[in-house]
Design a protein around this motif. Sequence first.
Motif, PDB file in Angstrom:
ATOM      1  N   GLY A  60     -23.854  65.992  -8.423  1.00 63.77           N
ATOM      2  CA  GLY A  60     -22.890  66.260  -7.530  1.00 63.77           C
ATOM      3  C   GLY A  60     -22.311  65.297  -6.742  1.00 63.77           C
ATOM      4  N   ILE A  61     -22.892  64.043  -6.611  1.00 72.24           N
ATOM      5  CA  ILE A  61     -22.200  62.974  -6.050  1.00 72.24           C
ATOM      6  C   ILE A  61     -21.303  62.347  -6.941  1.00 72.24           C
ATOM      7  N   SER A  62     -21.525  62.235  -8.137  1.00 76.05           N
ATOM      8  CA  SER A  62     -20.791  61.846  -9.331  1.00 76.05           C
ATOM      9  C   SER A  62     -19.542  62.458  -9.113  1.00 76.05           C
ATOM     10  N   GLU A  63     -19.437  63.794  -9.062  1.00 70.99           N
ATOM     11  CA  GLU A  63     -18.134  64.579  -8.674  1.00 70.99           C
ATOM     12  C   GLU A  63     -17.570  64.080  -7.716  1.00 70.99           C
ATOM     13  N   LEU A  64     -17.943  64.131  -6.363  1.00 69.23           N
ATOM     14  CA  LEU A  64     -17.639  63.869  -5.190  1.00 69.23           C
ATOM     15  C   LEU A  64     -16.899  62.525  -4.967  1.00 69.23           C
ATOM     16  N   SER A  65     -17.750  61.395  -5.493  1.00 65.48           N
ATOM     17  CA  SER A  65     -17.068  60.118  -5.443  1.00 65.48           C
ATOM     18  C   SER A  65     -15.610  60.051  -6.270  1.00 65.48           C
ATOM     19  N   THR A  66     -15.264  60.720  -7.187  1.00 68.26           N
ATOM     20  CA  THR A  66     -14.132  60.740  -7.975  1.00 68.26           C
ATOM     21  C   THR A  66     -13.103  61.346  -7.081  1.00 68.26           C
ATOM     22  N   ILE A  67     -13.499  62.105  -6.019  1.00 67.16           N
ATOM     23  CA  ILE A  67     -12.438  62.777  -5.291  1.00 67.16           C
ATOM     24  C   ILE A  67     -12.320  62.048  -4.001  1.00 67.16           C
ATOM     25  N   MET A  68     -13.186  61.399  -3.366  1.00 68.51           N
ATOM     26  CA  MET A  68     -13.234  60.538  -2.379  1.00 68.51           C
ATOM     27  C   MET A  68     -13.811  59.141  -2.505  1.00 68.51           C
ATOM     28  N   PRO A  69     -13.072  58.230  -3.054  1.00 71.05           N
ATOM     29  CA  PRO A  69     -13.529  57.072  -3.509  1.00 71.05           C
ATOM     30  C   PRO A  69     -13.721  55.940  -2.438  1.00 71.05           C
ATOM     31  N   TYR A  70     -14.252  56.154  -1.244  1.00 70.39           N
ATOM     32  CA  TYR A  70     -14.329  55.418  -0.234  1.00 70.39           C
ATOM     33  C   TYR A  70     -15.872  54.953   0.350  1.00 70.39           C
ATOM     34  N   ALA A  71     -15.915  53.881   1.023  1.00 65.53           N
ATOM     35  CA  ALA A  71     -17.053  53.170   1.430  1.00 65.53           C
ATOM     36  C   ALA A  71     -17.982  54.200   2.271  1.00 65.53           C
ATOM     37  N   LEU A 295     -26.942  45.980   1.661  1.00 63.32           N
ATOM     38  CA  LEU A 295     -25.767  46.387   1.087  1.00 63.32           C
ATOM     39  C   LEU A 295     -25.489  47.925   1.602  1.00 63.32           C
ATOM     40  N   ALA A 296     -26.628  48.843   1.286  1.00 66.11           N
ATOM     41  CA  ALA A 296     -26.237  50.479   1.615  1.00 66.11           C
ATOM     42  C   ALA A 296     -26.086  50.647   2.765  1.00 66.11           C
ATOM     43  N   TYR A 297     -26.840  50.124   3.807  1.00 68.55           N
ATOM     44  CA  TYR A 297     -26.611  50.475   5.365  1.00 68.55           C
ATOM     45  C   TYR A 297     -25.463  49.575   5.898  1.00 68.55           C
ATOM     46  N   SER A 298     -25.149  48.654   5.452  1.00 75.40           N
ATOM     47  CA  SER A 298     -23.864  47.926   5.882  1.00 75.40           C
ATOM     48  C   SER A 298     -22.731  48.714   5.663  1.00 75.40           C
ATOM     49  N   ARG A 299     -22.482  49.235   4.458  1.00 74.02           N
ATOM     50  CA  ARG A 299     -21.368  49.788   4.152  1.00 74.02           C
ATOM     51  C   ARG A 299     -21.262  51.383   4.930  1.00 74.02           C
ATOM     52  N   GLN A 300     -22.542  51.917   5.097  1.00 74.65           N
ATOM     53  CA  GLN A 300     -22.291  53.394   5.707  1.00 74.65           C
ATOM     54  C   GLN A 300     -21.895  52.940   7.391  1.00 74.65           C
ATOM     55  N   ILE A 301     -22.573  51.933   7.735  1.00 71.20           N
ATOM     56  CA  ILE A 301     -22.026  51.514   9.154  1.00 71.20           C
ATOM     57  C   ILE A 301     -20.517  51.213   9.229  1.00 71.20           C
ATOM     58  N   PHE A 302     -20.291  50.227   8.404  1.00 73.80           N
ATOM     59  CA  PHE A 302     -18.736  49.950   8.215  1.00 73.80           C
ATOM     60  C   PHE A 302     -17.672  51.006   8.330  1.00 73.80           C
ATOM     61  N   SER A 303     -18.168  52.061   7.252  1.00 76.04           N
ATOM     62  CA  SER A 303     -17.203  53.217   7.232  1.00 76.04           C
ATOM     63  C   SER A 303     -17.100  54.017   8.362  1.00 76.04           C
ATOM     64  N   LEU A 304     -18.499  54.453   9.139  1.00 76.94           N
ATOM     65  CA  LEU A 304     -18.577  55.179  10.316  1.00 76.94           C
ATOM     66  C   LEU A 304     -17.632  54.451  11.547  1.00 76.94           C
ATOM     67  N   SER A 305     -17.742  53.040  11.467  1.00 77.42           N
ATOM     68  CA  SER A 305     -17.136  52.240  12.347  1.00 77.42           C
ATOM     69  C   SER A 305     -15.862  52.195  12.157  1.00 77.42           C
TER      70      SER A 305
END
Length: 458
Positions: A60-71, A295-305
């Motif tokens: 599922g997330i492979s599908e979603l990542s091609t729709i929304m290619p963001y951090a 790497l993982a938590y920094s990207r999610q924090i970055f995106s929400l910020s």
Amino acid sequence: MDNNELNKTLRPFQLWVIGVGIVISGNFLGWNFGLLESGYVGMLIAICLMAIMYLFMCFGISELSTIMPYAGGPYSFARRAMGPYIGFITGIGVILEYFIAGTVVSIGVGAYISFLFPTISTLLAAAIMYVFFSIIHIIGVKEYARLEGVLVIISLTLLVLMYFVGFPHIDTAKLIGGINGSLIPSGFKGVLIAIPYAMWLFLGIEMLPMMAEETRNVKKDMSKGILTGMVTLLILAILTTLLAIGLAGIEQMSNAKDPLPMAVATAFGDTYWLAQMLASIGLIGLIASFSGIILAYSRQIFSLSRSRYLPGFLSKLHNKRKTPYVAIALPSILGLLIIMFFNPNDLILVATFGALVSYITMNLSVIILRKKEPDLVRYYKTPLYPIAPIVSIILAVIALIANFLTNLSFFWISLGVFAIATIYYFAWGKNNINSHAPEEQFIQNLSHQDIQNENMTV
């Protein structure tokens, strides 16, 4: 490129390296804590159930990542499908998962280093790791991926060496006999208790969509990185647990902070060369995961910020490197503080709780967007739809129940974190959303042609 967007440098092999690297420490630490209740057979059942949950979610997330290619990854998916509040809560789940996982793995790193160098404390070793890898991540994701590739290859080589040396010496009685002659000492409850720890062998592979904004060709490469990583992890999970328990037995393994060196030492002696090698080079597997977790938590924090669900200073980028240095450094400092107060086996339950919340919302996002927006451009489509996301949701709910049964106190602590996040969202977050952030702009843009054009440029 926009001043607040990340560099696109990653290819399929680098995605595989990051995916395997962030999870591989699960083979070296943490999976064994539920063995007294589950036995080997119960643990194997738990591993198989969690492998299905993760594999179907990866579809599922492979599908979603091609729709929304963001951090934003998980946050972006849930935001598009179910609105800003669910998107925010999904992002909090992801941050909780990786932030806590980082503290658990850092404790493991410290334990291995203290074993090798008794004069160095666990806290000091963890602090050194946080500082070193924070600097690496601030330098750049491409540089990190190169270092991670070396760490992953060394870790995999060591595991394969352990398999070749150890498998001829497995005692099947230690696998089949269980404790007191029972295959699953605590029955079905034993399987449930083992589930959060079985998750530890896969937890983290779902972070790869957060690398979509830094991937050169998302529509082709993301699914390759996620699915090859998942297959690799499943093979490792089966072989590692079989070998370690077969060499040392359930009781020896159940409380081991360094299960692989202990397993080999039990079978061959403390001074055996492979036991010493696992205690030293095995540290590399933990370091590989630790660096990926940052790497993982920094990207999610970055995106929400960047979207202003979290304070804006957290999404500041280094002027030259275009890396989110605040989102890297600040959680590292907080992680060091947590190490002082909690045990890793309890913290694992908090990390898995946060993960499971995001798993449920991501799988729901696949189903909702298929119904709500069937014409969205999907370069990869979920196999076995809708069975795959539905089964993954059911297994995630079962895992949440298992989390509750394993330690009620930490279950309520986890719920408390989400309650505080909810209060924060309605008091501040929802009134300050940045409509110009890439994730929010995409969500507001309902033109399928624009969506297609945006995906084609990635």
